[in-house]
Design an enzyme around this catalytic site. Structure first.
Site, PDB file in Angstrom:
ATOM      1  N   ASP A 233      25.736  67.241 -71.786  1.00  0.00           N
ATOM      2  CA  ASP A 233      26.859  65.977 -71.795  1.00  0.00           C
ATOM      3  C   ASP A 233      26.361  64.601 -72.053  1.00  0.00           C
ATOM      4  OD1 ASP A 233      29.144  64.525 -70.827  1.00  0.00           O
ATOM      5  OD2 ASP A 233      29.542  66.555 -69.124  1.00  0.00           O
ATOM      6  N   HIS A 256      26.144  64.500 -75.388  1.00  0.00           N
ATOM      7  CA  HIS A 256      27.640  64.034 -75.991  1.00  0.00           C
ATOM      8  C   HIS A 256      27.463  62.574 -76.269  1.00  0.00           C
ATOM      9  CE1 HIS A 256      29.890  67.157 -73.642  1.00  0.00           C
ATOM     10  NE2 HIS A 256      29.143  67.900 -74.506  1.00  0.00           N
TER      11      HIS A 256
END
Length: 407
Positions: A233, A256
């Site tokens: 993430d 991310h």
């Protein structure tokens, strides 16, 4: 239990193994006592539950008076520890947790996790240092990821915990540690002030769910520097209520990207201001420099800068998304974004669209300044920018050209 006992152990190890881990002790223990978790009953065999021994050692270290006190997690051992809250305030000015060995989380199947959304939490500890010299926090996230709850059935594991939480801690430091395979977020800084997170190695598989490297929430004067973060993430996520946050010298990937948000979910009133992201290298990430808000949100995010950023094969290098997880209506209310500056961004994009500014039509993206950008496609082809409802300007060489900004 005190420093002389630790020095004796050090000398014995040095004579037998010729190792130098004890050299860190004088600076960590310096003017106060050292409390070794082994002296409080911890076995460190990776099988025995050492949670209560850690609690006893913390109680002693936190209660020690003087200028400093240290809780020591010694080397060559793996300490199995369940969810634990280390409460303050402490008696000394500076309380140090020195991790030289490994702290290993209990598996997801353990009853100890019931009702807990954290693994190791420090609460209301001012003057806290959590540091290591080869120390590892092993969250054993693989025991959580494969059976994550998607509904209300009873045959799944509930929300996974965050590995290390600093809540309502001021004048704190987390440094020189490795955090691996956290069940969910690795490190969370919540309602805290004046926090340094530096020289960390944070790792989790690229497909591991919600394993943000460092998450900041309702905190101010937070610095994240000199670290390598690769997770499933955001490498760094900056949530609502944050002010004066610096991210400097980070290598990010997989993951991310570095994200401001998400902000404004369910119409919430939220704010973020004075965020400085600089000297970051994104490698094979899904996103790079990202700001994300929900449709219908309120409040503001302002005075945010991304400076000296390098991209290597990044899917979405530069992105403002005011329709996060909900395309909604184009003119819905949105968190107002202003004074957003991008300076000296370069590298490669895995996709043709290298810059994507997707803003609400109510004029919520203003003062967007882009200076000196050179992003090409990983395959050598030209890139493009997609731009909707953003207002601002560009200066100097900017490639790809951003059509809705004034050159």
């Amino acid at each position: 239990m005190v420093l002389m006992g630790i020095i004796g152990i050090c000398n014995a190890i040095l004579l037998v193994a010729g190792l130098a881990w004890c050299s860190v002790l004088p600076s960590a223990a310096g003017q106060g006592p050292v409390f070794n978790v082994v002296d409080f009953g911890a076995r460190g065999d990776g099988i025995t539950d050492d949670t209560e021994a850690f609690v006893r050692a913390w109680t002693a270290a936190c209660g020690a008076r003087g200028s400093s006190a240290t809780l020591l997690v010694p080397p060559f051992k793996s300490f199995l520890v369940g969810p634990t809250r280390f409460n303050g305030p402490c008696a000394s000015t500076r309380t140090t947790v020195l991790v030289i060995g490994t702290i290993t989380a209990q598996p997801a199947s353990s009853w100890a996790w019931a009702g807990k959304n954290y693994w190791l939490m420090f609460y209301q500890v001012d003057g806290l240092t959590v540091t290591g010299n080869g120390g590892v926090l092993d969250g054993r996230g693989h025991t959580w990821w494969s059976n994550k709850c998607k509904d209300d059935t009873q045959n799944c594991i509930p929300e996974a915990p965050t590995s290390l939480v600093l809540m309502s801690c001021h004048n704190a430091e987390v440094s020189h540690l490795t955090s691996k395979d956290s069940p969910q977020m690795h490190i969370a800084v919540i309602t805290s002030r004046t926090v340094s997170v530096t020289q960390l190695t944070i790792t989790a598989p690229g497909d591991s769910p919600n394993t943000d490297g460092v998450h900041i929430d309702r905190s101010e004067n937070v610095q994240i520097t000199g670290s390598t973060i690769g997770t499933g993430d955001d490498c760094v996520s900056i949530g609502p209520g944050c002010r004066f946050v610096t991210v400097d010298g980070i290598v990010c990937g997989p993951g991310h990207g570095v994200s401001v948000g998400s902000l404004g979910k369910n119409g919430a009133m939220e704010s973020v201001e004075h965020v400085d992201v600089k000297n970051v290298h994104f490698i094979n990430t899904m996103n790079g420099a990202r700001i994300k808000t929900w449709p219908g949100g309120r409040g503001y995010a302002k005075s945010i800068s991304f400076t000296n950023i390098n991209f290597t094969n990044v899917d979405n290098p530069v992105i403002i998304d005011q329709f996060y997880q909900d395309r909604g209506l184009p003119n819905m209310a949105a968190v107002a974004l202003s004074n957003i500056t991008y300076t000296n961004l370069q590298g490669t994009s895995s996709q043709k669209t290298a810059v994507d500014f997707d803003c609400s039509g109510i004029g919520s993206c203003t003062e967007i300044h882009v200076k000196y950008v050179a992003i090409t496609a990983s395959d050598g082809r030209a890139t493009e920018a997609r731009c909707r409802n953003a207002q601002g300007d560009t200066y100097g060489y900017v490639n790809p050209r951003i059509p809705c900004l004034i050159s």
